[in-house]
Design a protein around this motif. Sequence first.
Motif, PDB file in Angstrom:
ATOM      1  N   SER A  94       0.874  -1.167   0.000  1.00 53.89           N
ATOM      2  CA  SER A  94       0.000   0.000   0.000  1.00 53.89           C
ATOM      3  C   SER A  94       0.906   1.211   0.000  1.00 53.89           C
ATOM      4  CB  SER A  94      -0.899  -0.004   1.237  1.00 53.89           C
ATOM      5  OG  SER A  94      -1.799   1.074   1.199  1.00 53.89           O
ATOM      6  N   ASP A  95       1.078   1.814  -1.169  1.00 50.10           N
ATOM      7  CA  ASP A  95       2.051   2.898  -1.292  1.00 50.10           C
ATOM      8  C   ASP A  95       1.733   4.059  -0.375  1.00 50.10           C
ATOM      9  OD1 ASP A  95       3.295   1.582  -3.443  1.00 50.10           O
ATOM     10  OD2 ASP A  95       1.827   2.425  -4.834  1.00 50.10           O
ATOM     11  N   ASN A  96       0.466   4.382  -0.301  1.00 50.41           N
ATOM     12  CA  ASN A  96       0.094   5.644   0.305  1.00 50.41           C
ATOM     13  C   ASN A  96      -0.978   5.498   1.350  1.00 50.41           C
ATOM     14  OD1 ASN A  96       1.294   8.167  -1.134  1.00 50.41           O
ATOM     15  ND2 ASN A  96       0.995   6.596  -2.695  1.00 50.41           N
ATOM     16  N   ARG A  97      -0.844   6.328   2.340  1.00 47.83           N
ATOM     17  CA  ARG A  97      -1.887   6.477   3.338  1.00 47.83           C
ATOM     18  C   ARG A  97      -2.174   7.968   3.489  1.00 47.83           C
ATOM     19  NH1 ARG A  97       1.399   2.470   4.524  1.00 47.83           N
ATOM     20  NH2 ARG A  97       0.494   0.454   5.104  1.00 47.83           N
ATOM     21  N   GLU A  98      -3.429   8.275   3.669  1.00 44.29           N
ATOM     22  CA  GLU A  98      -3.847   9.665   3.810  1.00 44.29           C
ATOM     23  C   GLU A  98      -4.585   9.807   5.128  1.00 44.29           C
ATOM     24  OE1 GLU A  98      -3.498  11.886   1.273  1.00 44.29           O
ATOM     25  OE2 GLU A  98      -3.814  10.843  -0.644  1.00 44.29           O
ATOM     26  N   MET A  99      -4.287  10.871   5.849  1.00 45.12           N
ATOM     27  CA  MET A  99      -5.059  11.155   7.060  1.00 45.12           C
ATOM     28  C   MET A  99      -6.033  12.265   6.739  1.00 45.12           C
ATOM     29  SD  MET A  99      -5.584  10.002   9.979  1.00 45.12           S
ATOM     30  CE  MET A  99      -7.261  10.523  10.352  1.00 45.12           C
ATOM     31  N   LEU A 100      -7.287  11.907   6.573  1.00 54.14           N
ATOM     32  CA  LEU A 100      -8.297  12.809   6.025  1.00 54.14           C
ATOM     33  C   LEU A 100      -9.364  13.169   7.068  1.00 54.14           C
ATOM     34  CD1 LEU A 100      -8.830  10.981   2.615  1.00 54.14           C
ATOM     35  CD2 LEU A 100      -7.224  12.832   3.153  1.00 54.14           C
ATOM     36  N   TRP A 101     -10.083  14.223   6.743  1.00 45.87           N
ATOM     37  CA  TRP A 101     -11.299  14.533   7.489  1.00 45.87           C
ATOM     38  C   TRP A 101     -12.393  14.869   6.488  1.00 45.87           C
ATOM     39  CZ3 TRP A 101     -13.625  19.176   6.613  1.00 45.87           C
ATOM     40  CH2 TRP A 101     -12.828  20.219   6.091  1.00 45.87           C
ATOM     41  N   ALA A 102     -13.608  14.788   6.944  1.00 41.34           N
ATOM     42  CA  ALA A 102     -14.743  15.195   6.129  1.00 41.34           C
ATOM     43  C   ALA A 102     -15.844  15.652   7.067  1.00 41.34           C
ATOM     44  CB  ALA A 102     -15.243  14.045   5.262  1.00 41.34           C
ATOM     45  N   ALA A 103     -16.663  16.525   6.550  1.00 40.99           N
ATOM     46  CA  ALA A 103     -17.858  16.933   7.277  1.00 40.99           C
ATOM     47  C   ALA A 103     -19.029  16.838   6.328  1.00 40.99           C
ATOM     48  CB  ALA A 103     -17.722  18.363   7.803  1.00 40.99           C
ATOM     49  N   LYS A 135     -31.336   3.560   4.297  1.00 38.31           N
ATOM     50  CA  LYS A 135     -30.156   3.506   5.156  1.00 38.31           C
ATOM     51  C   LYS A 135     -29.694   4.934   5.457  1.00 38.31           C
ATOM     52  CE  LYS A 135     -29.481  -1.011   4.588  1.00 38.31           C
ATOM     53  NZ  LYS A 135     -29.652  -1.965   5.687  1.00 38.31           N
ATOM     54  N   LEU A 136     -29.246   5.127   6.685  1.00 37.14           N
ATOM     55  CA  LEU A 136     -28.668   6.417   7.023  1.00 37.14           C
ATOM     56  C   LEU A 136     -27.294   6.494   6.381  1.00 37.14           C
ATOM     57  CD1 LEU A 136     -29.461   8.899   8.753  1.00 37.14           C
ATOM     58  CD2 LEU A 136     -27.970   7.978  10.530  1.00 37.14           C
ATOM     59  N   GLN A 137     -27.089   7.548   5.615  1.00 38.42           N
ATOM     60  CA  GLN A 137     -25.821   7.673   4.913  1.00 38.42           C
ATOM     61  C   GLN A 137     -25.233   9.053   5.116  1.00 38.42           C
ATOM     62  OE1 GLN A 137     -25.651   6.181   0.971  1.00 38.42           O
ATOM     63  NE2 GLN A 137     -26.549   4.222   1.560  1.00 38.42           N
ATOM     64  N   PHE A 138     -23.946   9.061   5.170  1.00 43.34           N
ATOM     65  CA  PHE A 138     -23.192  10.299   5.337  1.00 43.34           C
ATOM     66  C   PHE A 138     -22.879  10.869   3.958  1.00 43.34           C
ATOM     67  CE2 PHE A 138     -18.885  12.232   5.688  1.00 43.34           C
ATOM     68  CZ  PHE A 138     -19.214  13.291   6.524  1.00 43.34           C
ATOM     69  N   VAL A 139     -23.221  12.128   3.783  1.00 48.26           N
ATOM     70  CA  VAL A 139     -22.955  12.787   2.503  1.00 48.26           C
ATOM     71  C   VAL A 139     -22.017  13.965   2.778  1.00 48.26           C
ATOM     72  CG1 VAL A 139     -23.970  13.967   0.523  1.00 48.26           C
ATOM     73  CG2 VAL A 139     -25.240  12.146   1.696  1.00 48.26           C
ATOM     74  N   PRO A 140     -20.754  13.828   2.376  1.00 48.75           N
ATOM     75  CA  PRO A 140     -19.815  14.900   2.721  1.00 48.75           C
ATOM     76  C   PRO A 140     -20.106  16.192   1.980  1.00 48.75           C
ATOM     77  CG  PRO A 140     -18.689  13.085   1.583  1.00 48.75           C
ATOM     78  CD  PRO A 140     -20.126  12.703   1.681  1.00 48.75           C
ATOM     79  N   SER A 141     -19.862  17.285   2.684  1.00 53.23           N
ATOM     80  CA  SER A 141     -19.980  18.599   2.050  1.00 53.23           C
ATOM     81  C   SER A 141     -18.626  19.283   1.964  1.00 53.23           C
ATOM     82  CB  SER A 141     -20.955  19.464   2.833  1.00 53.23           C
ATOM     83  OG  SER A 141     -20.486  19.650   4.150  1.00 53.23           O
ATOM     84  N   MET A 142     -17.656  18.764   2.653  1.00 54.25           N
ATOM     85  CA  MET A 142     -16.283  19.258   2.534  1.00 54.25           C
ATOM     86  C   MET A 142     -15.350  18.198   3.104  1.00 54.25           C
ATOM     87  SD  MET A 142     -16.213  22.257   5.425  1.00 54.25           S
ATOM     88  CE  MET A 142     -16.886  21.997   7.072  1.00 54.25           C
ATOM     89  N   ALA A 143     -14.130  18.232   2.640  1.00 53.56           N
ATOM     90  CA  ALA A 143     -13.160  17.223   3.088  1.00 53.56           C
ATOM     91  C   ALA A 143     -11.756  17.781   2.932  1.00 53.56           C
ATOM     92  CB  ALA A 143     -13.311  15.932   2.295  1.00 53.56           C
ATOM     93  N   GLY A 144     -10.851  17.250   3.714  1.00 55.70           N
ATOM     94  CA  GLY A 144      -9.473  17.720   3.626  1.00 55.70           C
ATOM     95  C   GLY A 144      -8.527  16.757   4.288  1.00 55.70           C
ATOM     96  N   ARG A 145      -7.285  17.184   4.372  1.00 55.94           N
ATOM     97  CA  ARG A 145      -6.285  16.355   5.036  1.00 55.94           C
ATOM     98  C   ARG A 145      -6.106  16.872   6.459  1.00 55.94           C
ATOM     99  NH1 ARG A 145      -1.208  16.101   0.894  1.00 55.94           N
ATOM    100  NH2 ARG A 145      -0.613  14.275   2.133  1.00 55.94           N
ATOM    101  N   LEU A 146      -6.132  15.964   7.383  1.00 59.77           N
ATOM    102  CA  LEU A 146      -5.948  16.365   8.781  1.00 59.77           C
ATOM    103  C   LEU A 146      -4.496  16.737   9.025  1.00 59.77           C
ATOM    104  CD1 LEU A 146      -7.551  16.605  11.449  1.00 59.77           C
ATOM    105  CD2 LEU A 146      -6.784  14.281  11.991  1.00 59.77           C
TER     106      LEU A 146
END
Lengths: 626, 626
Positions: free
Chosen positions: B308-317, B326-337
């Motif tokens: 696994s070449d890469n790992r990303e530490m991300l966030w989303a809201a 089903k309850l589903q999460f729909v991101p409205s913004m995301a970035g790298r922590l």
Amino acid sequence: MKLAGSLVLPTAAALAAKPLLPRQNNIPDYNSAPPNLTTLANASLFDTWRPRAHVLPAYGQIGDPAMHYTDPDTHLFHVNYLHEGASGATTSDLVTYADLNPNSEPFIRAGGINDHVAVFDGSVIEAGINGTPTLLYTSVNYLPIQWTIKYTKGSETQSLAIAIDGGRNFTKLEHGPVIPGPPFAYNVTGFRDPFVFQNPTFDQELDSSNGTWYTIISGGIHGEGPSLFLYRQYEQDPQFETWEYLGQWWSEEADTTWTEAGWAGRWGFNFEVGNVFFLDSEGYNAAGETFVTLGAEWSYSPIVPQVSDNREMLWAAGTNKFVDGKLQFVPSMAGRLDAGRSAYAAAGKHLPSSSQASQSSDAPDRFITYLWLTGDFYGTSDFPTPQQNWTGSLLLPRELSVGYINIANTPLAWQKGSWRVDSQHTNGTLTLATLRQRIAKEPLAAFQQNATNTITQSGGTLSSSQPFDQSPSTKHYLLTASLTFPSRTNHALKAGLSILSGPNERTDIYYQFSNESLVIDRSNSSAAAATTPGILSDDEVGKLRLFDIPGGNGTSIETLNLTIVVDGGVVEVHANERFAVSTWVRSWYEDSTDVGFFVEGGEVEFGEVRVWEGLVDAWPGRSEGL
Amino acid sequence: MKLAGSLVLPTAAALAAKPLLPRQNNIPDYNSAPPNLTTLANASLFDTWRPRAHVLPAYGQIGDPAMHYTDPDTHLFHVNYLHEGASGATTSDLVTYADLNPNSEPFIRAGGINDHVAVFDGSVIEAGINGTPTLLYTSVNYLPIQWTIKYTKGSETQSLAIAIDGGRNFTKLEHGPVIPGPPFAYNVTGFRDPFVFQNPTFDQELDSSNGTWYTIISGGIHGEGPSLFLYRQYEQDPQFETWEYLGQWWSEEADTTWTEAGWAGRWGFNFEVGNVFFLDSEGYNAAGETFVTLGAEWSYSPIVPQVSDNREMLWAAGTNKFVDGKLQFVPSMAGRLDAGRSAYAAAGKHLPSSSQASQSSDAPDRFITYLWLTGDFYGTSDFPTPQQNWTGSLLLPRELSVGYINIANTPLAWQKGSWRVDSQHTNGTLTLATLRQRIAKEPLAAFQQNATNTITQSGGTLSSSQPFDQSPSTKHYLLTASLTFPSRTNHALKAGLSILSGPNERTDIYYQFSNESLVIDRSNSSAAAATTPGILSDDEVGKLRLFDIPGGNGTSIETLNLTIVVDGGVVEVHANERFAVSTWVRSWYEDSTDVGFFVEGGEVEFGEVRVWEGLVDAWPGRSEGL
């Protein structure tokens, strides 16, 4: 009859004793009164009650039979059983057996990642992963387990192992359980003993691909009742890693019964060792009627935690119906596969006509089942186990098929019992259907052909007990007899045979109309019962209805045809190809070998009795001294 | 940039090295060129790059942070991490820590029935079984596990353990996993790192009882993509033995991204260490907006098994919506922590205002997260580990909240990025929302209050690099700086600071508009990189947009406010409370302590720079010599 201290284990499997000692030479004196047998040297009782024609390991404890299969390469039938894990033997004739491993060493042991503490029953997909026999078994990580206590989550899972070296080893696959637990939120009483099968009718009903594998898992749900859970191989995964839950194929309300009249025991609270198979009048037929054998666990009230007073070895036949979108089994008849209280945990398998045994005997596809005869009453009896150095045996293999009986149309036929009215004929007679079961034809034939002594005792009408003109000199024989009763209204009549009798001991096997039962009276069977704990002397009782048979002049009572096998301490009594009661009879005295007619309270007509003495050593390959 | 030989383990957790040796006295000579460091005595590099204000075990390897919780009795915050199982410490102030056990011995180890080979991440229900902190963790029975290879059935299950002795031990419950595997027939890429939470909005949306516990489990599905699986405590079972699967709460198509422009890394193929929490502008608020932090695993093409070449530490809201029941999460913004390639596996927890730390600092309910800074690039780097005798560290605790920025309405705001236009104002300005993250206020204040030396360097408009009038004499300090850029169109401009510099080594931290990135240039950071494998010298690069800020006369470019912590080899660069890039800078020379202005290709205005030297020993209770 409430036994205290029943084991929490469903079977004695996990308790399998380590081998103790080889056979000892300091044999007790069977010509004088027995001491307390627990005072004897270890292994000194090894031969005393050991059967010679039955399946059991070289020494140590045997648990449930399980995991039988016909090897697709050798066409040998593998007859397996729990023993320090699971062990077994191959047979080419259902008469003699060859241990898979020396000293009956197991082919699978507990102690893996999935089965820290025990290997419970399983079943084998003959052409499984990569065409190799593949075992689906219950892997146990936590004990205790019993229907009377809170179920420990994850205690029983279903895992895979594949045969190597011709089944001498089964290698556990390097992954977790393929059925990692009961269906979501099921508060189960048990979840074990997967039994795999294929069936084209199931495929059609369930819209599965042809040749899909199914498994039932036996158990139950707390507060509801015993159940068989149906699973299907998912998308024909050739690795068998994923199984789809299809619902409770069969459930019964807790603590109920097919009929309170006692023809089919009780469903109890938890099912074990469920087998599903398909029979016609010849034997196994995938297009035949659906049959089930299962063990049912129950208790007298009040239920005591960790005590399951009773186990029943039952059978049922019925139809598959869609109810609420689930395929469900609806029984049309049910009964006891064996009425012996120590006879349990039957494990059967489709034995194909291509198997070596069937080729030799020109047998069709059969369903062959072996029952377990627990040697220490499920671990609750304080038997002198170290002195015997082995515990328990399997019973002789039985062939199952659909049996039909033509009888007169009397109310006896229409009561709910272990039969079903299959058809009514224009002449006023009826045909009943029931489960036909008989000792497999190969051992029966072998016992006759290899008899070292044959006795023929003429019968006649008797109104009191009579010794045979000649009795066997050993405790290993096959006996057939028939009794014709003049009337079913004499409730004082008891008639049958005495076996293993002599000046000091006797065992009476008799039928009585008072409760339509066949009884093995063990109250005087063993002088050791008075000196030694664990030599059980209670009666074995099973219900058998003798129907009215149409004849020229009205009707007569169906003849009682008995087939009795005495093999050391094992006594199997089979009647009319639809009834069996098996038990231990631990006669002590060397001279307790007499056989006689047993009649009390009336008159009965005996046909000719035949005895074939000697049986066959089922283990010719085992070294002497063990 | 393709690294070979990445470990199959999702984290280095299961590889936790056994403690080697205590600190050695034969310290290397930091005033001359380094040898190949692998030739040095074991433990001789123990102090060389060791942070003093960060969380790491006394020695040995640290893996993912995980399992944090506030003890309901002591109100101490437990900051835990993988280390020979899992270990940790308590803190009353987020500044200093006390090991739970001497020598950072773990409170839970692999080797139980459910976790033969590893304990992976988990999370704690503070008032769990019988009111005791209860850990739900990934119990691992089979390795290898990686999204690039076939998933081993049953390799990852979720099990329970309960705290005893104030969390110094967690006792595994005597039953199987409470989540024994992925949902039926899911061919997962991973299934681990359960993160538990309560939320009244979830209760309402999902028709759950108030106070129901939920957990997400991170993973993905082969051929589909990464996913977070949502489960619910079933019927509020106080034993937490049964969890109901509610569906894939969040899934992304494999190998996709929030935006190809690079603001939010890539979703990859498998999610790990997902956290779900709820924020408002003050901190944690159960009624606030839904946020997620997660690790994403991916690879350059072609995918090589076990790499696994890469790992990303991300966030989303985003928002929770019902889709297909089903309850589903729909991101409205995301970035790298954190943009650092070694920064990963953030584990956060709601830190209540009633915690000791928050009481002392008068802080509201917060969500505090700790990231892992792998010391050997996820086990792939051939670092001189025996010489250092420890590997990896956590980063400083960060407070997360919803951040709002008032900016001019320019096209920059409307591109898809790590922000969201929250509102448009009548005066033509916009308010953006984003994830606000900053070093927790307690350590920031403590570093300032406890400084052993404070440097104030005046700024000014500079068009070339300049040394500071005074530099720190150590490699442990907090630094704040601000840069105001006259124009965003000069793509030649690079401006920032040089740190850990001297005659032989230098590390440049700069911003450039050419790709709107903040860069840590490590190409000359360490003289040891030339002699020793595993001293990585590649750039760390993260995207940060400086927006246009409305002013009296048109707009200006948002000032870049840098907060830099240098703590031995750990360098954390935080910008504008919404960006972080952290890495290892392994300067060798003792005199590589200079700090300076770094400017190339243009002109920039620096504000006053302040340096607080010394930081705080986070581990006052650890004995010297270790």
